[in-house]
Design a protein around this motif. Structure first.
Motif, PDB file in Angstrom:
ATOM      1  N   GLN A 141       0.825  -1.203   0.000  1.00 30.64           N
ATOM      2  CA  GLN A 141       0.000   0.000   0.000  1.00 30.64           C
ATOM      3  C   GLN A 141       0.864   1.259   0.000  1.00 30.64           C
ATOM      4  OE1 GLN A 141      -3.810  -0.459   2.498  1.00 30.64           O
ATOM      5  NE2 GLN A 141      -2.397  -1.883   3.456  1.00 30.64           N
ATOM      6  N   SER A 142       0.434   2.236  -0.760  1.00 26.90           N
ATOM      7  CA  SER A 142       1.142   3.507  -0.828  1.00 26.90           C
ATOM      8  C   SER A 142       1.002   4.259   0.489  1.00 26.90           C
ATOM      9  CB  SER A 142       0.567   4.342  -1.977  1.00 26.90           C
ATOM     10  OG  SER A 142       0.958   5.695  -1.871  1.00 26.90           O
ATOM     11  N   ASP A 143       1.994   5.118   0.758  1.00 28.05           N
ATOM     12  CA  ASP A 143       1.914   5.953   1.963  1.00 28.05           C
ATOM     13  C   ASP A 143       0.755   6.946   1.891  1.00 28.05           C
ATOM     14  OD1 ASP A 143       3.869   4.900   3.548  1.00 28.05           O
ATOM     15  OD2 ASP A 143       5.466   6.168   2.747  1.00 28.05           O
ATOM     16  N   LEU A 144       0.228   7.177   0.709  1.00 29.54           N
ATOM     17  CA  LEU A 144      -0.950   8.039   0.621  1.00 29.54           C
ATOM     18  C   LEU A 144      -2.108   7.427   1.394  1.00 29.54           C
ATOM     19  CD1 LEU A 144      -2.415  10.486  -0.518  1.00 29.54           C
ATOM     20  CD2 LEU A 144      -2.908   9.158  -2.577  1.00 29.54           C
ATOM     21  N   GLU A 145      -2.301   6.111   1.238  1.00 27.75           N
ATOM     22  CA  GLU A 145      -3.350   5.426   2.003  1.00 27.75           C
ATOM     23  C   GLU A 145      -3.054   5.500   3.489  1.00 27.75           C
ATOM     24  OE1 GLU A 145      -6.161   3.762   1.053  1.00 27.75           O
ATOM     25  OE2 GLU A 145      -5.904   4.472  -0.987  1.00 27.75           O
ATOM     26  N   GLN A 146      -1.785   5.281   3.847  1.00 25.56           N
ATOM     27  CA  GLN A 146      -1.423   5.279   5.259  1.00 25.56           C
ATOM     28  C   GLN A 146      -1.619   6.657   5.887  1.00 25.56           C
ATOM     29  OE1 GLN A 146       1.963   3.357   8.128  1.00 25.56           O
ATOM     30  NE2 GLN A 146       2.579   3.952   6.081  1.00 25.56           N
ATOM     31  N   MET A 147      -1.287   7.714   5.151  1.00 25.89           N
ATOM     32  CA  MET A 147      -1.431   9.052   5.708  1.00 25.89           C
ATOM     33  C   MET A 147      -2.899   9.460   5.833  1.00 25.89           C
ATOM     34  SD  MET A 147       1.463   9.692   6.625  1.00 25.89           S
ATOM     35  CE  MET A 147       3.147   9.152   6.350  1.00 25.89           C
ATOM     36  N   ILE A 148      -3.750   8.913   4.995  1.00 17.88           N
ATOM     37  CA  ILE A 148      -5.190   9.122   5.191  1.00 17.88           C
ATOM     38  C   ILE A 148      -5.623   8.495   6.515  1.00 17.88           C
ATOM     39  CG2 ILE A 148      -7.488   8.562   4.301  1.00 17.88           C
ATOM     40  CD1 ILE A 148      -6.332   8.657   1.490  1.00 17.88           C
ATOM     41  N   ALA A 149      -5.095   7.298   6.791  1.00 18.87           N
ATOM     42  CA  ALA A 149      -5.415   6.634   8.052  1.00 18.87           C
ATOM     43  C   ALA A 149      -4.891   7.424   9.245  1.00 18.87           C
ATOM     44  CB  ALA A 149      -4.836   5.217   8.054  1.00 18.87           C
ATOM     45  N   VAL A 150      -3.668   7.939   9.136  1.00 22.77           N
ATOM     46  CA  VAL A 150      -3.096   8.746  10.230  1.00 22.77           C
ATOM     47  C   VAL A 150      -3.929  10.006  10.460  1.00 22.77           C
ATOM     48  CG1 VAL A 150      -1.082  10.068  10.972  1.00 22.77           C
ATOM     49  CG2 VAL A 150      -0.769   7.854   9.851  1.00 22.77           C
ATOM     50  N   ALA A 151      -4.312  10.683   9.371  1.00 19.10           N
ATOM     51  CA  ALA A 151      -5.129  11.891   9.495  1.00 19.10           C
ATOM     52  C   ALA A 151      -6.481  11.574  10.117  1.00 19.10           C
ATOM     53  CB  ALA A 151      -5.305  12.541   8.125  1.00 19.10           C
ATOM     54  N   ASP A 152      -7.059  10.429   9.746  1.00 21.48           N
ATOM     55  CA  ASP A 152      -8.331  10.018  10.352  1.00 21.48           C
ATOM     56  C   ASP A 152      -8.176   9.787  11.850  1.00 21.48           C
ATOM     57  OD1 ASP A 152      -9.800  10.203   8.078  1.00 21.48           O
ATOM     58  OD2 ASP A 152      -9.888   8.061   7.659  1.00 21.48           O
ATOM     59  N   LEU A 153      -7.064   9.191  12.255  1.00 17.00           N
ATOM     60  CA  LEU A 153      -6.831   8.937  13.683  1.00 17.00           C
ATOM     61  C   LEU A 153      -6.664  10.245  14.447  1.00 17.00           C
ATOM     62  CD1 LEU A 153      -6.424   6.820  15.879  1.00 17.00           C
ATOM     63  CD2 LEU A 153      -3.980   6.813  15.339  1.00 17.00           C
ATOM     64  N   ILE A 154      -5.979  11.209  13.855  1.00 20.03           N
ATOM     65  CA  ILE A 154      -5.812  12.520  14.505  1.00 20.03           C
ATOM     66  C   ILE A 154      -7.158  13.220  14.626  1.00 20.03           C
ATOM     67  CG2 ILE A 154      -4.763  14.802  14.225  1.00 20.03           C
ATOM     68  CD1 ILE A 154      -2.428  13.347  12.783  1.00 20.03           C
ATOM     69  N   GLU A 155      -7.939  13.178  13.565  1.00 20.97           N
ATOM     70  CA  GLU A 155      -9.269  13.803  13.610  1.00 20.97           C
ATOM     71  C   GLU A 155     -10.181  13.076  14.581  1.00 20.97           C
ATOM     72  OE1 GLU A 155     -12.555  15.382  10.378  1.00 20.97           O
ATOM     73  OE2 GLU A 155     -11.614  13.431  10.056  1.00 20.97           O
ATOM     74  N   PHE A 156     -10.103  11.760  14.617  1.00 23.40           N
ATOM     75  CA  PHE A 156     -10.930  10.952  15.508  1.00 23.40           C
ATOM     76  C   PHE A 156     -10.697  11.333  16.969  1.00 23.40           C
ATOM     77  CE2 PHE A 156     -11.395   7.041  18.076  1.00 23.40           C
ATOM     78  CZ  PHE A 156     -12.740   6.778  17.856  1.00 23.40           C
ATOM     79  N   ASN A 157      -9.456  11.661  17.314  1.00 25.77           N
ATOM     80  CA  ASN A 157      -9.117  12.025  18.692  1.00 25.77           C
ATOM     81  C   ASN A 157      -9.204  13.527  18.942  1.00 25.77           C
ATOM     82  OD1 ASN A 157      -8.093   9.481  20.243  1.00 25.77           O
ATOM     83  ND2 ASN A 157      -7.199   9.297  18.207  1.00 25.77           N
ATOM     84  N   GLU A 158      -9.633  14.292  17.929  1.00 24.98           N
ATOM     85  CA  GLU A 158      -9.891  15.734  18.068  1.00 24.98           C
ATOM     86  C   GLU A 158      -8.633  16.536  18.381  1.00 24.98           C
ATOM     87  OE1 GLU A 158     -12.991  16.197  20.925  1.00 24.98           O
ATOM     88  OE2 GLU A 158     -14.484  15.167  19.690  1.00 24.98           O
ATOM     89  N   TRP A 159      -7.500  16.079  17.869  1.00 28.41           N
ATOM     90  CA  TRP A 159      -6.280  16.873  17.994  1.00 28.41           C
ATOM     91  C   TRP A 159      -6.194  17.825  16.808  1.00 28.41           C
ATOM     92  CZ3 TRP A 159      -4.217  11.409  18.683  1.00 28.41           C
ATOM     93  CH2 TRP A 159      -4.319  11.021  20.020  1.00 28.41           C
ATOM     94  N   LYS A 160      -5.701  19.022  17.048  1.00 23.66           N
ATOM     95  CA  LYS A 160      -5.692  20.063  16.017  1.00 23.66           C
ATOM     96  C   LYS A 160      -4.319  20.248  15.360  1.00 23.66           C
ATOM     97  CE  LYS A 160      -9.969  20.931  16.906  1.00 23.66           C
ATOM     98  NZ  LYS A 160     -11.003  20.466  15.951  1.00 23.66           N
ATOM     99  N   GLU A 161      -3.260  19.964  16.103  1.00 24.92           N
ATOM    100  CA  GLU A 161      -1.913  20.180  15.587  1.00 24.92           C
ATOM    101  C   GLU A 161      -1.034  18.985  15.937  1.00 24.92           C
ATOM    102  OE1 GLU A 161      -0.479  23.779  17.283  1.00 24.92           O
ATOM    103  OE2 GLU A 161      -1.702  25.082  16.031  1.00 24.92           O
ATOM    104  N   VAL A 162      -0.067  18.716  15.060  1.00 24.16           N
ATOM    105  CA  VAL A 162       0.866  17.616  15.324  1.00 24.16           C
ATOM    106  C   VAL A 162       2.279  18.079  14.983  1.00 24.16           C
ATOM    107  CG1 VAL A 162      -0.875  15.864  14.838  1.00 24.16           C
ATOM    108  CG2 VAL A 162       0.639  16.638  13.004  1.00 24.16           C
ATOM    109  N   ILE A 163       3.242  17.329  15.493  1.00 21.15           N
ATOM    110  CA  ILE A 163       4.648  17.526  15.144  1.00 21.15           C
ATOM    111  C   ILE A 163       5.087  16.323  14.309  1.00 21.15           C
ATOM    112  CG2 ILE A 163       6.998  17.705  16.039  1.00 21.15           C
ATOM    113  CD1 ILE A 163       5.867  19.055  18.513  1.00 21.15           C
ATOM    114  N   ALA A 164       5.629  16.586  13.136  1.00 24.38           N
ATOM    115  CA  ALA A 164       6.021  15.513  12.221  1.00 24.38           C
ATOM    116  C   ALA A 164       7.510  15.231  12.362  1.00 24.38           C
ATOM    117  CB  ALA A 164       5.676  15.890  10.783  1.00 24.38           C
ATOM    118  N   VAL A 165       7.845  13.973  12.635  1.00 25.27           N
ATOM    119  CA  VAL A 165       9.241  13.507  12.667  1.00 25.27           C
ATOM    120  C   VAL A 165       9.402  12.557  11.489  1.00 25.27           C
ATOM    121  CG1 VAL A 165      11.034  12.382  14.024  1.00 25.27           C
ATOM    122  CG2 VAL A 165       9.225  13.679  15.180  1.00 25.27           C
ATOM    123  N   TYR A 166      10.325  12.873  10.587  1.00 29.55           N
ATOM    124  CA  TYR A 166      10.431  12.070   9.378  1.00 29.55           C
ATOM    125  C   TYR A 166      11.868  12.046   8.874  1.00 29.55           C
ATOM    126  CZ  TYR A 166      10.412  16.686   7.171  1.00 29.55           C
ATOM    127  OH  TYR A 166      10.718  17.978   6.825  1.00 29.55           O
TER     128      TYR A 166
END
Length: 910
Positions: A141-166
């Protein structure tokens, strides 16, 4: 002879057909990957198993042997490209790998030039699916699918901002770019980025994580390469960043790493307590279980080679390539290569690569098309590509690490979102991703707590929040500095609101202004946007231009611009007692008194001596009786039952009317009637009179920019005393005709001054709130706290404490005259009274007619009995009516006596 020739032709045809239709004895495919890596070790074993299974299956390739040529990329783009060239020199028809997105970018260009499909089981960079690489396929699976899942998890928990380590390479940067886009679609954002070099230097990681402590967000999304030694989280643990205030979300790299651990190494999971992340979802199946069993047998004696998701995908990749080659050979009968003279290098001496030997796969695009049509069930699930040459997403497992164990708390698919059941087991097959339907199991967060972290704290930068406070020179009840203390209505609201926030907010107030004049509130708010202050607390109006560069909390006070001007008390006149009723109400009431007097006289005249006598006396009695009911002092009593019924309804009507009149007159005499030559904002704009405004208020910009009032007409005033002085002078004596200011200031001014009033209603709607920097999570928490403060009643108590010291009176406006009472408000009572009165008169009239008819019949019978000739009676209507009125004018006792005489006539004397 002829038969001999024919037989030879048949034999020759069969021989030639056998030559041209023969399948190749073997086919080569290449594999470029890093042998000594977590992914490479698992993939190497899995691909060898796949090659053996393909060659052992007579249904695939039908006797053509499949050869796998493996080249080590050694985590280097350069060596990966060299390995790709070396594999291509040996005449491969397809290439498997590489696992690295950076190497895949280079190898894809080589494969595209030679029309050789490149199928990767590990390169997840979304940009590899672009039109630039038409021969690149992906079985993971492409990381595009994975990042949709990550964004859904952030929205699901009602967080507004994140710090990206990459990781700062194609894999990391493009993955974070996909996450950024998905977060922006949900109005969320990556607040800070922490790029790591591919060397993965511990000192660099320590420095970056220490720097991130100065930021407010505490939700980290970690997207790096596989880390067998867990160096990253060991450093985070040493820095005390695996505590309850932190949230760590990881992509699938971590669980691919953990799946590769031996049982002994599982003890190191303690450092990952509370981490939540995603793992490629591989459905359970008979094929998967059989593969795992065979893999374990092949893995015996090989250290550090535990199976992970990449092993499944590598196995299925070989099968997808083999099936496609089989169909390609069936279609084209053979595999051929051609020399591309356009790309042939001019100088090859001393070149070990022999680039002139590289050939283009004939009909390579056909092989790519066949590969795109792949559709079979492998050990990793369904192997089927979409139009972007990516494997159709099978979703992810949501994993939580708790007490040194990996727990599956849910599943994610792009179709159904989060659920506690795998997508393939869901009852409904319809695709719906409603946020309210998302479900996950209980998650244990860092620190061991199960309550969802806020994901944001006050920045750990060694200083409290800098909160600017306007140092007012007027209306100090709202905010002021006294004895080095900052006090006021707004300050108390802010301090009380902090009690409803579930965490400590260190802060210090910074007074702004010299205390002699009010500071500019627009400049004060801009200082927040410029990071001079973290927030501003005070009587800050929420207006459009300010919301463009700061965020406001929920309003804690409702305001609006109003006009205050001098007013004259309208003195009560001699006829004020007539004002409670309208003219039609007075007429109806007077008519009712007349009607009641007449009706009562008619009903009582025959039975009550008080209503008999000379006509003048009867007239006076009837009307005096009616009027005296108003005061309940009637000298005459009623005798008739019909009269009593009419009086009951009339007295009820009179009681209601009297009470309403009294209340209305009281209101008229109590409420102050005001008058002013200004009727509203339109009349004030149309005039040329000067207008006052408060220094520092947004009223100035509103009057000039929105209402287009000339600046020369506007006079700035700094205190309530200046308000009163300017209004008393008036426009002709150097003062102002009116002042435009916000309602709370005006109400406070009117509570201390007389002779002024609010003209009309507020002509704008606005509110007061606390200003914060853009995207500050504290603004949202403060808004929630203000709502709780209002619901608890504390907000009103603070208002009364500061703004009602002299009593909170109702607003005084120029249109405060009470409404008069109209007839329509009482028509039901009048109708009821009229119906009862008419009914009583009708009963009385019918009874009188009956008596009169009976009397005339008896009189006629007596006349017939006393004379042999019939008597002549007048038949004129006027005579009949006259006789009738004379009859009913008699008393009831007289009528009864007449009937008695008729029944017992005296004998005649002869």
């Amino acid at each position: 002879m002829k038969s001999f020739v024919v037989s030879h032709l048949v034999i020759w045809t069969i021989f030639c057909g056998g030559i041209f239709c023969s399948r190749p004895a073997s086919v080569n495919i290449g594999a470029v990957f890093t042998f000594d890596s977590v992914i490479g070790r698992a993939a190497k074993v899995a691909m060898k198993m796949a090659i053996d299974d393909v060659n052992a299956d007579p249904r695939v390739l039908n006797g053509t042997h499949l050869n796998l040529i493996m080249k080590d990329a050694a985590c280097s783009v350069f060596l990966g490209a060299i390995g790709a060239f070396q594999a291509l020199e040996e005449g491969i028809v397809a290439m498997v790998g590489p696992q690295s997105s950076s190497i895949a970018h280079m190898v894809s260009q080589i494969a595209d030039a030679l029309h050789v499909p490149l199928v990767s089981y590990g390169a997840t960079d979304p940009t590899l699916s672009s039109l630039q690489f038409p021969y690149f396929f992906r079985t993971i699976q492409s990381d595009l699918e994975q990042m949709i899942a990550v964004a859904d998890l952030i929205e699901f928990n009602e967080w507004k901002e994140v710090i990206a380590v990459y990781l700062d390479d194609d894999y990391g940067r493009n993955g974070m770019s996909a996450l950024r886009d998905e977060l922006e679609n949900r109005r969320l954002k990556i607040a800070h980025k922490l790029p790591l070099s591919i060397q993965f230097d511990p000192n660099e990681i320590t420095t970056l994580l220490n720097q991130s402590k100065l930021f407010g967000p505490r939700v980290y999304v970690v997207h790096i390469n596989l880390d067998p030694k867990l160096r990253f989280f060991n450093i985070a643990n040493k820095l005390k960043m695996m505590t309850k205030d932190y949230v760590w979300l990881v992509t699938d790299w971590l669980f691919a790493t953990l799946d590769s651990f031996s049982t002994v190494n599982q003890t190191s999971l303690s450092v990952l307590q509370g981490v939540v992340g995603f793992r490629q979802h591989i459905p359970d199946s008979r094929k998967k279980r059989g593969f795992v069993s065979k893999w374990r047998n092949a893995h015996k004696g090989m250290p550090n080679g535990s199976l992970n998701a990449y092993g499944y995908y590598a196995y299925d990749t070989i099968w997808a390539v083999a099936r496609s080659i089989d169909r390609f050979i069936r279609l084209h009968n053979n595999i051929t290569f051609v020399v591309n003279h356009e790309n042939k290098p001019s100088h090859t001496q001393g070149n070990d690569l022999q680039l002139d030997k590289l050939k283009i796969l004939a009909s390579g695009s056909d092989l790519g098309s066949i590969l795109l049509q792949s559709n079979f069930t492998g050990v990793s699930g369904r192997v089927q590509f979409n139009s972007n040459r990516n494997i159709i997403s099978g979703g992810y497992d949501v994993i939580n690490i708790n007490q040194s164990a990996m727990t599956t708390v849910g599943y994610w698919s792009n179709c159904s979102g989060f659920s506690v059941i795998p997508a393939e087991n869901l009852k409904t097959k319809k695709c719906k991703r409603l946020t309210q339907d998302h479900k996950l199991g209980n998650i244990t967060w860092p620190g061991g707590g199960t309550e969802r972290p806020r994901g944001w704290v006050i920045a750990d930068n060694g200083r409290p929040l800098r909160i600017g406070v306007p140092r007012r020179a007027s209306f100090v009840e709202f905010v002021t500095v006294k004895d080095h203390q900052i006090l006021g209505y707004c300050i108390d609201v802010f301090n009380k609101t902090l009690e409803f926030i579930p965490y400590d907010v260190p802060y210090r107030f910074i007074p702004v202004g010299n205390g002699k004049s009010n500071p500019s509130y627009d400049e004060l708010v801009k200082n927040v946007a410029d990071s001079v202050y973290d927030a501003v607390v005070g009587d800050i109006a929420i207006v459009t231009n300010r919301t463009q560069y700061v965020d406001f909390s929920q309003p804690y006070a409702t305001t609006g611009l109003v006009i205050v001007a001098p007013v004259d008390n309208a003195r009560s006149n001699a006829w004020v007692f007539l004002q409670p009723f309208t003219a039609d109400m007075w007429c109806a009431t007077a008519a009712s008194f007349v009607m009641i007097g007449v009706v009562i006289w008619i009903l009582e005249h025959r039975v009550n001596d008080d209503f008999r006598g000379p006509p003048k006396r009867q007239l006076v009695t009837a009307f005096m009786f009616s009027l005296s009911t108003l005061f309940k002092t009637n000298q005459e009593r009623t005798v008739s039952s019909l009269s009593k019924m009419v009086m009951i309804v009339w007295l009820f009507l009179l009681m209601v009317i009297t009470a309403s009149y009294t209340a209305s007159l009281t209101s008229i005499l109590t409420v102050e009637q005001l008058s002013s030559p200004i009727t509203g904002i339109d009349s004030l704009i149309a005039s040329n009179w000067p207008i006052g405004y408060q220094v520092g208020s947004f009223a100035y910009s509103y009057l000039t920019d929105s209402l287009y009032i000339s600046k020369s007409r506007l006079v700035q005033l700094g205190s309530p005393e200046e308000y009163a002085k300017a209004l008393k002078k008036g426009p002709s004596n150097g003062g102002v005709a009116a002042i435009i200011d916000e309602l709370p200031y005006v109400e406070l001014f009117l509570s201390k001054e007389t002779g002024f009033g609010i003209i009309g209603q507020p002509f704008t709607k606005s509110s007061w709130g606390f200003a914060f920097q853009k995207e500050s999570p504290l603004a949202l928490d403060m808004s929630t706290a203000i709502l709780k403060l209002a619901e608890s009643g504390e907000l009103q108590k603070i208002h009364d404490k500061w703004l009602c010291k002299m009593g909170c009176s109702e607003k005084t406006t120029s249109n405060s005259k009470p409404d008069q009472l109209h007839l329509i408000s009482f028509w039901g009572l009048y109708l009821s009274c009229g119906v009862v009165t008419l009914a009583s008169l009708l009963v009385f009239l019918l009874r009188a007619i009956r008596q009169y008819a009976r009397f005339k019949r008896r009189e006629k019978d007596i006349a017939v009995a006393s004379s042999s000739e019939p008597s002549k009676t007048s038949s004129h209507c006027s005579q009949v009516l006259l006789n009738f009125f004379n009859f009913i004018d008699e008393k009831e006792e007289a009528i009864k006596k007449m009937f008695t005489q008729c029944d017992n006539p005296e004998p005649q004397v002869r």
